[in-house]
Structures are given as C-alpha cells and as structure tokens.
Scaffold this motif. Structure first.
Motif, PDB file in Angstrom:
ATOM      1  N   VAL A 252       0.836  -1.203   0.000  1.00 22.54           N
ATOM      2  CA  VAL A 252       0.000   0.000   0.000  1.00 22.54           C
ATOM      3  C   VAL A 252       0.870   1.252   0.000  1.00 22.54           C
ATOM      4  O   VAL A 252       0.700   2.158  -0.820  1.00 22.54           O
ATOM      5  CB  VAL A 252      -0.956   0.006   1.218  1.00 22.54           C
ATOM      6  CG1 VAL A 252      -1.558   1.386   1.421  1.00 22.54           C
ATOM      7  CG2 VAL A 252      -2.052  -1.026   1.027  1.00 22.54           C
ATOM      8  N   VAL A 256       1.207   3.839  -3.204  1.00 21.87           N
ATOM      9  CA  VAL A 256       0.849   5.254  -3.143  1.00 21.87           C
ATOM     10  C   VAL A 256       1.938   6.099  -3.800  1.00 21.87           C
ATOM     11  O   VAL A 256       1.662   6.929  -4.667  1.00 21.87           O
ATOM     12  CB  VAL A 256       0.626   5.697  -1.682  1.00 21.87           C
ATOM     13  CG1 VAL A 256       0.579   7.210  -1.589  1.00 21.87           C
ATOM     14  CG2 VAL A 256      -0.650   5.086  -1.135  1.00 21.87           C
ATOM     15  N   LEU A 315      -2.787  14.333  -5.446  1.00 19.51           N
ATOM     16  CA  LEU A 315      -2.822  12.865  -5.486  1.00 19.51           C
ATOM     17  C   LEU A 315      -2.432  12.278  -4.135  1.00 19.51           C
ATOM     18  O   LEU A 315      -3.065  11.350  -3.633  1.00 19.51           O
ATOM     19  CB  LEU A 315      -1.855  12.344  -6.554  1.00 19.51           C
ATOM     20  CG  LEU A 315      -2.400  12.200  -7.964  1.00 19.51           C
ATOM     21  CD1 LEU A 315      -1.287  11.821  -8.926  1.00 19.51           C
ATOM     22  CD2 LEU A 315      -3.489  11.130  -8.002  1.00 19.51           C
ATOM     23  N   PHE A 319      -4.784   9.909  -1.648  1.00 21.78           N
ATOM     24  CA  PHE A 319      -4.500   8.572  -1.137  1.00 21.78           C
ATOM     25  C   PHE A 319      -4.549   8.522   0.386  1.00 21.78           C
ATOM     26  O   PHE A 319      -5.091   7.587   0.968  1.00 21.78           O
ATOM     27  CB  PHE A 319      -3.148   8.081  -1.644  1.00 21.78           C
ATOM     28  CG  PHE A 319      -3.226   7.571  -3.036  1.00 21.78           C
ATOM     29  CD1 PHE A 319      -3.928   6.408  -3.307  1.00 21.78           C
ATOM     30  CD2 PHE A 319      -2.651   8.250  -4.083  1.00 21.78           C
ATOM     31  CE1 PHE A 319      -4.038   5.936  -4.592  1.00 21.78           C
ATOM     32  CE2 PHE A 319      -2.752   7.792  -5.374  1.00 21.78           C
ATOM     33  CZ  PHE A 319      -3.446   6.632  -5.630  1.00 21.78           C
ATOM     34  N   VAL A 322      -8.134   8.432   1.277  1.00 21.78           N
ATOM     35  CA  VAL A 322      -8.756   7.119   1.069  1.00 21.78           C
ATOM     36  C   VAL A 322      -8.369   6.181   2.206  1.00 21.78           C
ATOM     37  O   VAL A 322      -9.213   5.485   2.777  1.00 21.78           O
ATOM     38  CB  VAL A 322      -8.339   6.527  -0.301  1.00 21.78           C
ATOM     39  CG1 VAL A 322      -8.753   5.065  -0.401  1.00 21.78           C
ATOM     40  CG2 VAL A 322      -8.958   7.321  -1.433  1.00 21.78           C
ATOM     41  N   LEU A 323      -7.089   6.178   2.567  1.00 18.35           N
ATOM     42  CA  LEU A 323      -6.625   5.300   3.640  1.00 18.35           C
ATOM     43  C   LEU A 323      -7.335   5.629   4.945  1.00 18.35           C
ATOM     44  O   LEU A 323      -7.743   4.738   5.693  1.00 18.35           O
ATOM     45  CB  LEU A 323      -5.113   5.443   3.845  1.00 18.35           C
ATOM     46  CG  LEU A 323      -4.219   4.874   2.756  1.00 18.35           C
ATOM     47  CD1 LEU A 323      -2.768   4.985   3.157  1.00 18.35           C
ATOM     48  CD2 LEU A 323      -4.562   3.413   2.494  1.00 18.35           C
TER      49      LEU A 323
END
Lengths: 635, 89
Positions: A252, A256, A315, A319, A322-323
């Motif tokens: 992960v 990223v 970006l 991320f 989202v995490l």
C-alpha cells in the motif's frame, strides 16, 4: 449493581437560561465513528472554517448550515468523545463549549447529538451527560439505513419519551432524514421548553451506572442491535494476517508513492507546459522591457514553478484520505504498534506520522488522539522530519537535473525512484531516531495504555474526499498566490537593483547577489553556491519557495535565462552539492506554518525554537558529510 | 477465573472486573468493557500484540499489558444467562 434504581431527579443547571429569542449557534456532538463528520459536511457544505481552541490542542470546526438552507446558523463540530468524563482534553473542551465557558466561542443555543444506531446501547452512554446539560437537544440516530438492512430495530417514539428529547432517524452518507433536523431548528426558536427536560438520568461520572441506565433505556425502547458486519472481520483476517498483513501494508505504502510519481509527473509536465504557454501569450501584450521582465521572469516563472506540483500534492492527499476514510489507517496503527513501541511510542503515533507524508500541519493537529502528553510532544517534535509534499518539488527538480534516468532489474526499478525512496527513508529514520532519543531522555514516561477502536471498513465517499482536496488545493494555491508571489517579486527587484548607469546590474553585483556572496562562506563547505544560499534563506518560509526562488534567480541571470531550470542548475552546481542539498532539505525545518502550529500546540516558542535549531544543526552536518562523501567517490 | 490476555483468538469470555487506574478504567467502560459484557478475541496484530477484541458490537485493540488487568470467566451457560439478566435489570 442495583444502584440503577437510585437515579436522582435532576433539576436544570443554574447556567440554563430561557432568554435568547433566536437560535444562532448549534453544537454537534457524538462519539468517534458515529458518522459525525459526514453529517457535519452534509449540513455545512463547503463553507467550513477550521481553527484551534485557544490554549489547547483541540481542533475547532465551524460552518454555516448551508446544507439545509439555514445560512443564519453556525454549526460547531465538537470533538468525537465517548463520555463527558474530564479524563481527556477533548472531553474537557466539549464541556466548556457546551457550558459556554470557552473564550471566543458562543454558548450553543441547541445541541445535535449524533449516535450510531448500530451500537445504540453503548452510544446512549454519551446521551445521559449531554441531555443533563439542559440545552434543547435533538438526538440523531445515524446509519439507520444500515441498521435496518442488518435486521436492527428501534422505536424512535419510545426513545424520545425515555430521553425527553426529540429523536430523528438519519443517514448522513445518503443524506436522508435531514428534514427532521431542519424541523427541529425551526421549531426551537431558542426558547427552551421546561417540560422537555429529561426526568430520569443516572448519577453522572460513574461509568457503571451510566451503562446500566443506557442498557435500560435501550431495552425499554425495544432496541435490537443489528447483526454485526462480518465483512470487516473477514477483511481483517487478511489485512491483519501474520504474513499478508505487513506485506500488504508495504505494498500500500509503495503503491501510493508509485502512483503519485508515475501518474503525477506527466500531469505536472502538462500543467507546466500549459502555464508556460499561457505566460508567454499573456506577456506578449506587455511592452518589451522591465515590466515584461518583472511579470514574466519575476512573478510568473516563480509562481508557476511551484504551481506545477499541484497534481502530485493533490494525489498524495487523495490517497491519504482514502486510507483514512476507509478505516485502513487504524489497522496500519495496529500493525505499527510493535515497531513504535521499540522507540517508546505507541501505534497511535503512526497515524500522524503517515499523514505527515502529505503535510506536517494537519499531522501535528492529528497528534491530539494520543492521550499521553509526553508521547504527543515527542510525536509533534519528530513529525516535520517526515517527507512532506512541500519537499517533493525540491526533490523532483534536483533529481531530474542530476540523477541519470537509468534502470535496473530489467527496467523495473529506476535510479531516480531509488534516490527518491532513499530520501523518504532518510526522513523516516531521522524521525524514529529522534523519537527514541527524546523518549529515552527528556520525555521519558510510563507506558500509556494503547486503546484503539477499529472502525468498520467503509467506502470513502467522493463527497468527503472532494472536500479534502478542495481544502488542501485552496491552501496550496493561496500559498502560491501570496507568499511565493511576494518572495519572487521581491527577489526580482533585489536582483535588478542597484541600477548601474540606468541599466540593471550583473546578477552578482545586485543586492541579492551581494547578500548571496556574503553568506557563501558559510555554505560553501556543503557544496552550495550563493544562489542556493538565497534559496535557503527564502525557503525558511516554506520549502517549495526554494523552487520559485531558483526559477526567479536563474531567470534573471542572462547567462541562464534561455535554459530550463534543470539545465541551468546542472551546469551551476556540482553533484556533491546537489545531493547534499537534498539531504539538507530532508532534515531542515523550513516551514513557518509548521513552526506556528507547533507553537500553538505546545503553548510557547520554546519547543519550536529547540526543534528548529536541532533540525538545522542536523541538516548542516548531514549535508556537509554528504557533500564530502559524494565528491570523494563521484566528484 | 482467567485474564483477558489468556483468551486465544476465536475464544470468548464474560467480563468480571477491571483492575486499572480509574481514568483508563472509566474510558474502557464507556467503550463497552463493563462487567457481564461478552468479550471475544478476534485477531492478533502480525507481531503477536496488540490483540483486537470485540465488545458490544465494536472492535477495540488492547496491548497484552492492559488485557492482563482485565478478569474474565469462561463463557458458560450460567455466565451467558447472567450477562443477559444484567441487561434486563
């Protein structure tokens, strides 16, 4: 345990008043993971303001309730808390705000209490102390759609009767049931109704009696808890697996970065081309001469050299968002706890450290979830070592200029990626070592218990991710439009004065050139030239100012004016100095926003001063060694 | 009588008492760690500690040193009955 039957009748507290004739301030309160933030976003839309309460590290979120067409009302989002037990700072702040004792925050005229209907019995434990404050309160049962889908039952009318407060069924994610909130606010024009005060409340401050009261209420109202979602557990069986867990964790993190660089770079390049074209097209209308030079070479080049990094920064924030929203960040904290323990911190410190990859300012604010004061202080002090997105522009520029684009292992790993990752590792290593040093000396403390609630996995909503990006994008653009614009304009002026027989002087003879040459002896051992020296001074404001400064300085120099910034740098700086410069940026504290937030969180200039000095000494020494080693090997 | 830290993954127990400093104890009780509550050990972190416990429908991770201060008893029919009785009372 029969003390549930001795619950006293509560009289309204003395601070309670029945004067105000109209509502103006509404407080939103609820336990963590009750969907409070989602509801807050629903009710306020884009018009939010985030600040800190004076003197404490608790974040204050406010917004006008435009989401339900009540622009006249201000909604205050209180921190997510389990109880009003003054054990935690969050709870102490919530109590002061609700009682109107927080300086600068008006006493709320009404309260919206959000409870997660999936775990109503436990969540009701917060209802008791909140209702006993005597403010007009609407109890909002959130996620009722999920509860019903999973076979849960609740009787809102009975619950309203038991609590002596109106109850609304809402789904904040879907936006249903908001009308009930509107209705409540319209009905309560600030005249609290005596007969609506709850009459059966437990002894406050005793967790056991509050629990029994909550259990009783939920039983009387026919509440049946829904079946717990097995999905999260099944996912966790993989994500917390002995082997797959850490492996996926690494995948992960690397994923990223890979996406940020491989997708972000072309976007940045495209944006750069577009901005450059736009600049030369726009300035074509200006008369040839110093005005055009000021606008194009001074302001436009400086500002756009920083603006092009907007795609990458967004970006990265996407991320991290989202995490966080999906619930994975809590799992990451759990996985990291064992490692964090060896340096004297716990897994909760990992969440701010990971968010610091985006920006240290929100990360330092996020440290407030760490209960132990010394742990939190240590985390605040090491967070600026994490490679934040403002370092990216500097690294990208230097890597593109100095590191050859060669590949190893059949094109899988590029040398540039390796250098970039090493810089990230370097920052992480500095943070860990410093934390360990702090925790084994001045900030030594007994282990605080590690208690972490793992939220259910959730699909992040486009709405909340969008809000985050708009928020961060706005901050970045504001920075580019104010700080960086001012710095680049000032630099251009300083680079063109004093006038020499009516003409601009040679760059080395200008004010800025003389200043640069003055400080050159101090930075020459690091392999830096005087232009870099100017960049180091201006970038104390913010790291990305460095790139703007380079853009303006090399743009003002006739010798390098026609070259791209990368080529100009490549010819002007030795390899040792370039690598040393990256190392310097990995360690140094060049960010006034971070220093301001550290000052606020630690209540004084002492800690930010120590932090600045420590990081500067470390940066200087490390850059010195790097320059020496790189020059000795490749020089 | 056993300790919460003794529960194997997949095992459940009924909470008897907490022996922790008052602040921590209250915090845990507000999270659902109350006497008669049913607690299950769900997962261990990859390094073997902390452990994720389910209590009252939510999942909470605790380190072994904290779980060692929480006493539980085996999930027998009587214990389940008592736990449900406590809910009713």
């Amino acid at each position: 345990m029969g003390d549930c039957c001795t619950t006293p009748v509560l009289t309204p507290p003395p601070s309670w008043r029945a004067s105000a004739d109209s509502l103006s301030t509404i407080a939103l309160i609820g336990p963590p993971n009750s969907g409070k933030s989602t509801l807050f976003n629903r009710l306020t839309g884009l018009r939010q303001k985030v600040a800190n309460y004076p003197g404490v590290t608790v974040e204050q979120r406010m917004g006008r309730m435009a989401g339900i067409d009540r622009d006249d009302l201000v909604l205050i989002d209180l921190p997510g808390i389990y109880s009003l037990d003054p054990f935690s700072e969050d709870a102490r702040v919530s109590i002061s705000v609700l009682k109107g004792q927080m300086p600068g925050t008006p006493k709320p005229d009404a309260v919206l209490l959000v409870l997660d209907s999936l775990h109503l019995t436990r969540q009701l434990m917060l209802a008791a102390p909140v209702l006993s404050l005597g403010l007009p309160t609407l109890v909002i049962l959130n996620m009722t759609d999920l509860m019903e889908a999973r076979g849960g039952v609740v009787d809102p009318l009975r619950l309203a009767q038991e609590l002596g407060a109106p109850v609304a069924l809402v789904s904040a994610t879907k936006g249903t049931g908001l009308d009930a909130i509107k209705l409540f606010l319209n009905r309560h024009r600030g005249t609290p109704q005596h007969d609506e005060l709850p009459f059966m409340l437990p002894v406050l401050g005793n967790a056991m009696s509050t629990h029994l009261w909550a259990a009783q209420v939920s039983l009387k109202t026919g509440y049946r808890a829904p079946l717990s979602a097995e999905n999260s557990r099944k996912v966790d069986a993989v994500l917390l697996h002995r082997v797959w867990g850490p492996l996926l964790f690494l995948v992960v993190v690397f994923g990223v970065f890979e996406v940020v660089f491989s997708v972000g770079q072309p976007l940045s390049d495209g944006l750069g081309d577009l901005l450059a074209k736009f600049g030369s097209w726009g300035t074509g209308y200006l008369p040839d001469g110093w005005i055009r030079s000021l606008v194009l070479d001074g302001a436009w080049k400086g500002v756009t050299s920083v603006l092009v990094f907007l795609p990458q920064i967004l970006l990265l924030f996407l991320f991290i968002g989202v995490l966080e929203d999906s619930g994975y960040l809590a799992r990451a904290a759990l996985i990291a706890d064992r490692v964090m323990r060896t340096i004297g911190l716990n897994g909760k410190a990992f969440i701010p450290l990971l968010s610091a990859y985006a920006c240290a300012v929100p990360a330092i604010m996020a440290t407030r979830t760490i209960e132990n004061k010394r742990d939190r202080m240590a985390t605040i002090l090491v967070t600026p070592f994490m490679t934040c997105s403002a370092r990216l522009p500097v690294y990208m520029l230097l890597i593109a200029a100095f590191i050859p684009n060669t590949f190893f292992v059949g094109g899988l790993i590029g040398l540039r990626t390796i250098v970039m990752l090493s810089l990230y590792v370097l920052g992480f290593w500095a943070a860990m070592t410093t934390a360990w040093l702090l925790k084994s000396s001045i900030l030594k403390s007994n282990d605080a218990p590690f208690i972490l609630e793992l939220p259910q996995y959730r699909m992040p909503t486009i709405r909340s991710l969008g809000l985050r990006l708009v928020d961060r994008g706005r901050v970045f653009l504001k920075q580019a439009g104010t700080v960086i614009l001012c710095v680049t304009l000032a630099l251009w002026v300083l680079a063109h004065f004093p006038l020499n027989k009516g003409h601009a002087p040679e760059l080395a003879e200008s004010v800025i050139g003389r200043l640069g040459h003055f400080i050159e002896p101090a930075i020459a051992p690091l392999g830096f030239n005087w232009k870099i020296g100017i960049g180091l001074i201006t970038s104390v404001l913010a790291r990305e100012v460095m790139v703007g400064t380079m853009g303006t300085l090399y743009g003002a120099d006739p010798e390098t004016q026609t070259q791209t910034l990368q080529t100009a740098l490549h010819h002007d700086l030795p390899l040792g100095g370039a690598v040393a410069l990256m190392v310097f940026f990995a360690f140094a504290m060049q960010c006034t926003s971070t220093m301001a937030v550290v000052r606020r969180e630690t209540n004084g200039w002492k800690w930010p001063a120590i932090q600045f000095a420590y990081m500067l000494v470390l940066a200087y020494s490390a850059a010195f060694v790097t320059n020496w080693v790189v020059t000795a090997i490749w020089g | 009588m056993r300790l919460l830290s003794d529960l194997e993954v997949g095992e459940c127990g009924v909470l008897v008492a907490l022996d922790l400093p008052p602040g921590v104890q209250n915090h845990l009780m507000y999270m659902g760690f109350v006497p008669h509550a049913q607690v299950c050990a769900l997962h261990r972190a990859p390094a073997g500690d902390p452990t994720v416990y389910s209590v009252d429908g939510i999942e909470i991770a605790l380190r072994r040193e904290t779980a060692r201060a929480i006493r539980v008893e085996d999930l027998t029919v009587e214990a389940i009955f008592e736990s449900e009785l406590a809910e009713v009372i």
